[in-house]
Design a protein around this motif. Structure first.
Motif, PDB file in Angstrom:
ATOM      1  N   ASP A 110       0.856  -1.189   0.000  1.00 28.73           N
ATOM      2  CA  ASP A 110       0.000   0.000   0.000  1.00 28.73           C
ATOM      3  C   ASP A 110       0.892   1.238   0.000  1.00 28.73           C
ATOM      4  N   ASP A 111       0.728   2.130   0.982  1.00 26.43           N
ATOM      5  CA  ASP A 111       1.573   3.330   0.999  1.00 26.43           C
ATOM      6  C   ASP A 111       2.718   3.213   2.020  1.00 26.43           C
ATOM      7  N   TRP A 112       3.077   1.987   2.338  1.00 28.14           N
ATOM      8  CA  TRP A 112       4.142   1.737   3.312  1.00 28.14           C
ATOM      9  C   TRP A 112       5.406   1.206   2.657  1.00 28.14           C
ATOM     10  N   VAL A 113       6.546   1.774   3.042  1.00 24.60           N
ATOM     11  CA  VAL A 113       7.840   1.180   2.746  1.00 24.60           C
ATOM     12  C   VAL A 113       8.094   0.235   3.921  1.00 24.60           C
ATOM     13  N   GLU A 114       7.907  -1.052   3.681  1.00 24.46           N
ATOM     14  CA  GLU A 114       8.067  -2.049   4.744  1.00 24.46           C
ATOM     15  C   GLU A 114       9.532  -2.341   5.029  1.00 24.46           C
ATOM     16  N   GLN A 115      10.343  -2.342   3.977  1.00 22.43           N
ATOM     17  CA  GLN A 115      11.779  -2.617   4.100  1.00 22.43           C
ATOM     18  C   GLN A 115      12.509  -1.796   3.051  1.00 22.43           C
ATOM     19  N   LEU A 116      13.672  -1.284   3.405  1.00 17.98           N
ATOM     20  CA  LEU A 116      14.586  -0.676   2.436  1.00 17.98           C
ATOM     21  C   LEU A 116      15.995  -0.896   2.960  1.00 17.98           C
ATOM     22  N   TYR A 117      16.735  -1.736   2.263  1.00 17.77           N
ATOM     23  CA  TYR A 117      18.095  -2.083   2.678  1.00 17.77           C
ATOM     24  C   TYR A 117      19.033  -2.077   1.493  1.00 17.77           C
ATOM     25  N   VAL A 118      20.252  -1.578   1.729  1.00 22.95           N
ATOM     26  CA  VAL A 118      21.303  -1.545   0.715  1.00 22.95           C
ATOM     27  C   VAL A 118      22.568  -2.105   1.363  1.00 22.95           C
ATOM     28  N   LEU A 119      23.248  -2.993   0.639  1.00 24.25           N
ATOM     29  CA  LEU A 119      24.500  -3.548   1.170  1.00 24.25           C
ATOM     30  C   LEU A 119      25.449  -2.422   1.574  1.00 24.25           C
ATOM     31  N   PRO A 120      26.163  -2.584   2.675  1.00 25.58           N
ATOM     32  CA  PRO A 120      27.077  -1.523   3.135  1.00 25.58           C
ATOM     33  C   PRO A 120      28.047  -1.024   2.062  1.00 25.58           C
ATOM     34  N   LEU A 121      28.632  -1.926   1.271  1.00 25.38           N
ATOM     35  CA  LEU A 121      29.591  -1.503   0.244  1.00 25.38           C
ATOM     36  C   LEU A 121      28.931  -0.776  -0.924  1.00 25.38           C
ATOM     37  N   ALA A 122      27.623  -0.881  -1.063  1.00 26.83           N
ATOM     38  CA  ALA A 122      26.905  -0.218  -2.153  1.00 26.83           C
ATOM     39  C   ALA A 122      26.224   1.072  -1.692  1.00 26.83           C
ATOM     40  N   GLN A 123      26.347   1.402  -0.414  1.00 27.42           N
ATOM     41  CA  GLN A 123      25.704   2.607   0.099  1.00 27.42           C
ATOM     42  C   GLN A 123      26.428   3.858  -0.382  1.00 27.42           C
ATOM     43  N   ARG A 124      25.683   4.964  -0.404  1.00 30.55           N
ATOM     44  CA  ARG A 124      26.184   6.276  -0.844  1.00 30.55           C
ATOM     45  C   ARG A 124      26.535   6.304  -2.324  1.00 30.55           C
ATOM     46  N   ARG A 125      25.862   5.426  -3.089  1.00 34.27           N
ATOM     47  CA  ARG A 125      26.084   5.377  -4.538  1.00 34.27           C
ATOM     48  C   ARG A 125      24.775   5.551  -5.300  1.00 34.27           C
ATOM     49  N   GLY A 126      23.707   5.949  -4.602  1.00 34.20           N
ATOM     50  CA  GLY A 126      22.433   6.202  -5.253  1.00 34.20           C
ATOM     51  C   GLY A 126      21.479   5.018  -5.291  1.00 34.20           C
ATOM     52  N   THR A 127      21.889   3.892  -4.751  1.00 39.23           N
ATOM     53  CA  THR A 127      21.044   2.696  -4.801  1.00 39.23           C
ATOM     54  C   THR A 127      19.760   2.886  -4.002  1.00 39.23           C
ATOM     55  N   GLY A 128      19.868   3.319  -2.763  1.00 39.45           N
ATOM     56  CA  GLY A 128      18.682   3.525  -1.930  1.00 39.45           C
ATOM     57  C   GLY A 128      17.770   4.592  -2.507  1.00 39.45           C
ATOM     58  N   ALA A 129      18.352   5.672  -3.016  1.00 38.19           N
ATOM     59  CA  ALA A 129      17.552   6.744  -3.615  1.00 38.19           C
ATOM     60  C   ALA A 129      16.821   6.244  -4.852  1.00 38.19           C
ATOM     61  N   ALA A 130      17.481   5.422  -5.662  1.00 34.71           N
ATOM     62  CA  ALA A 130      16.840   4.888  -6.861  1.00 34.71           C
ATOM     63  C   ALA A 130      15.671   3.981  -6.490  1.00 34.71           C
ATOM     64  N   LEU A 131      15.837   3.159  -5.465  1.00 29.22           N
ATOM     65  CA  LEU A 131      14.746   2.293  -5.026  1.00 29.22           C
ATOM     66  C   LEU A 131      13.598   3.115  -4.444  1.00 29.22           C
ATOM     67  N   LEU A 132      13.928   4.134  -3.681  1.00 34.25           N
ATOM     68  CA  LEU A 132      12.883   4.990  -3.118  1.00 34.25           C
ATOM     69  C   LEU A 132      12.138   5.747  -4.223  1.00 34.25           C
ATOM     70  N   ASP A 133      12.851   6.139  -5.261  1.00 34.36           N
ATOM     71  CA  ASP A 133      12.204   6.814  -6.397  1.00 34.36           C
ATOM     72  C   ASP A 133      11.187   5.900  -7.076  1.00 34.36           C
ATOM     73  N   ILE A 134      11.488   4.609  -7.157  1.00 31.49           N
ATOM     74  CA  ILE A 134      10.529   3.643  -7.718  1.00 31.49           C
ATOM     75  C   ILE A 134       9.236   3.699  -6.901  1.00 31.49           C
ATOM     76  N   ALA A 135       9.373   3.699  -5.592  1.00 30.10           N
ATOM     77  CA  ALA A 135       8.197   3.735  -4.710  1.00 30.10           C
ATOM     78  C   ALA A 135       7.418   5.031  -4.889  1.00 30.10           C
ATOM     79  N   LYS A 136       8.123   6.147  -5.006  1.00 33.18           N
ATOM     80  CA  LYS A 136       7.463   7.448  -5.133  1.00 33.18           C
ATOM     81  C   LYS A 136       6.712   7.598  -6.452  1.00 33.18           C
ATOM     82  N   GLN A 137       7.137   6.881  -7.479  1.00 36.65           N
ATOM     83  CA  GLN A 137       6.483   6.995  -8.786  1.00 36.65           C
ATOM     84  C   GLN A 137       5.059   6.462  -8.772  1.00 36.65           C
ATOM     85  N   SER A 138       4.757   5.550  -7.877  1.00 30.58           N
ATOM     86  CA  SER A 138       3.465   4.863  -7.940  1.00 30.58           C
ATOM     87  C   SER A 138       2.443   5.348  -6.906  1.00 30.58           C
TER      88      SER A 138
END
Length: 166
Positions: free
Chosen positions: A74-102
């Motif tokens: 629904d309108d809940w982000v139940e989980q959002l996780y990014v591997l430590p070595l992949a953090q600060r590279r836009g991965t979390g923001a890109a996933l959150l953008d997917i959620a915001k689009q819908s």
């Protein structure tokens, strides 16, 4: 779908073990005082039987490797996780953008002590709307509910929902 060199796609049941590994690695890195709360078998069960059954899950891949996961219900982000070595590279923001689009509104929970997650969400337009003492979550850790609304949409009344350990 591709973003910043990442490949982002809907996850399938076959991806749930990898999603569980991303969750555990990111959770234990961000919240070491809560590490070991669940076994790897419990994590895999949670993703296969609960998350996959009740949520829409998207994954961010670097080549064949899953680097990040977001679970939406629904309108809940139940989980959002990014591997430590992949953090600060836009991965979390890109996933959150997917959620915001819908949707015009998103909610999530994060722990009060997880300052890095709080900064991440606040930088992306989420505002804190509720704080708890942690008595309602499994970890017994004080948490905060965040709300994001599309700029042209008014925020609606709060409603109860599941907890997120981002």
């Amino acid at each position: 779908m591709t973003s910043s060199g990442l490949s982002i796609r809907l996850l399938e049941l076959a991806d749930m073990d990898a999603a569980a590994r991303v969750h555990r690695a990111a959770f234990d890195h961000a919240l070491p005082w809560l590490a070991g709360l669940h076994t790897p078998d419990e994590d895999r069960w949670f993703y296969r039987e609960r998350m996959f059954a009740t949520c829409t899950l998207w994954g961010a891949f670097d080549g064949q490797a899953l680097n990040g996961v977001i679970a939406l219900h629904d309108d809940w982000v139940e989980q959002l996780y990014v591997l430590p070595l992949a953090q600060r590279r836009g991965t979390g923001a890109a996933l959150l953008d997917i959620a915001k689009q819908s949707t015009d509104r998103l909610q999530l929970w994060t722990f009060q002590r997880n300052a890095r997650a709080r900064r991440f969400y606040e930088a992306r337009g989420f505002v804190p709307v509720e704080e708890t003492d942690g008595s309602r979550n499994e970890e017994k850790e004080p948490d905060m509910r965040y709300l994001w609304t599309r700029a042209d949409q008014p925020a609606s009344a709060p409603r109860a929902g599941a907890f997120d350990d981002t």
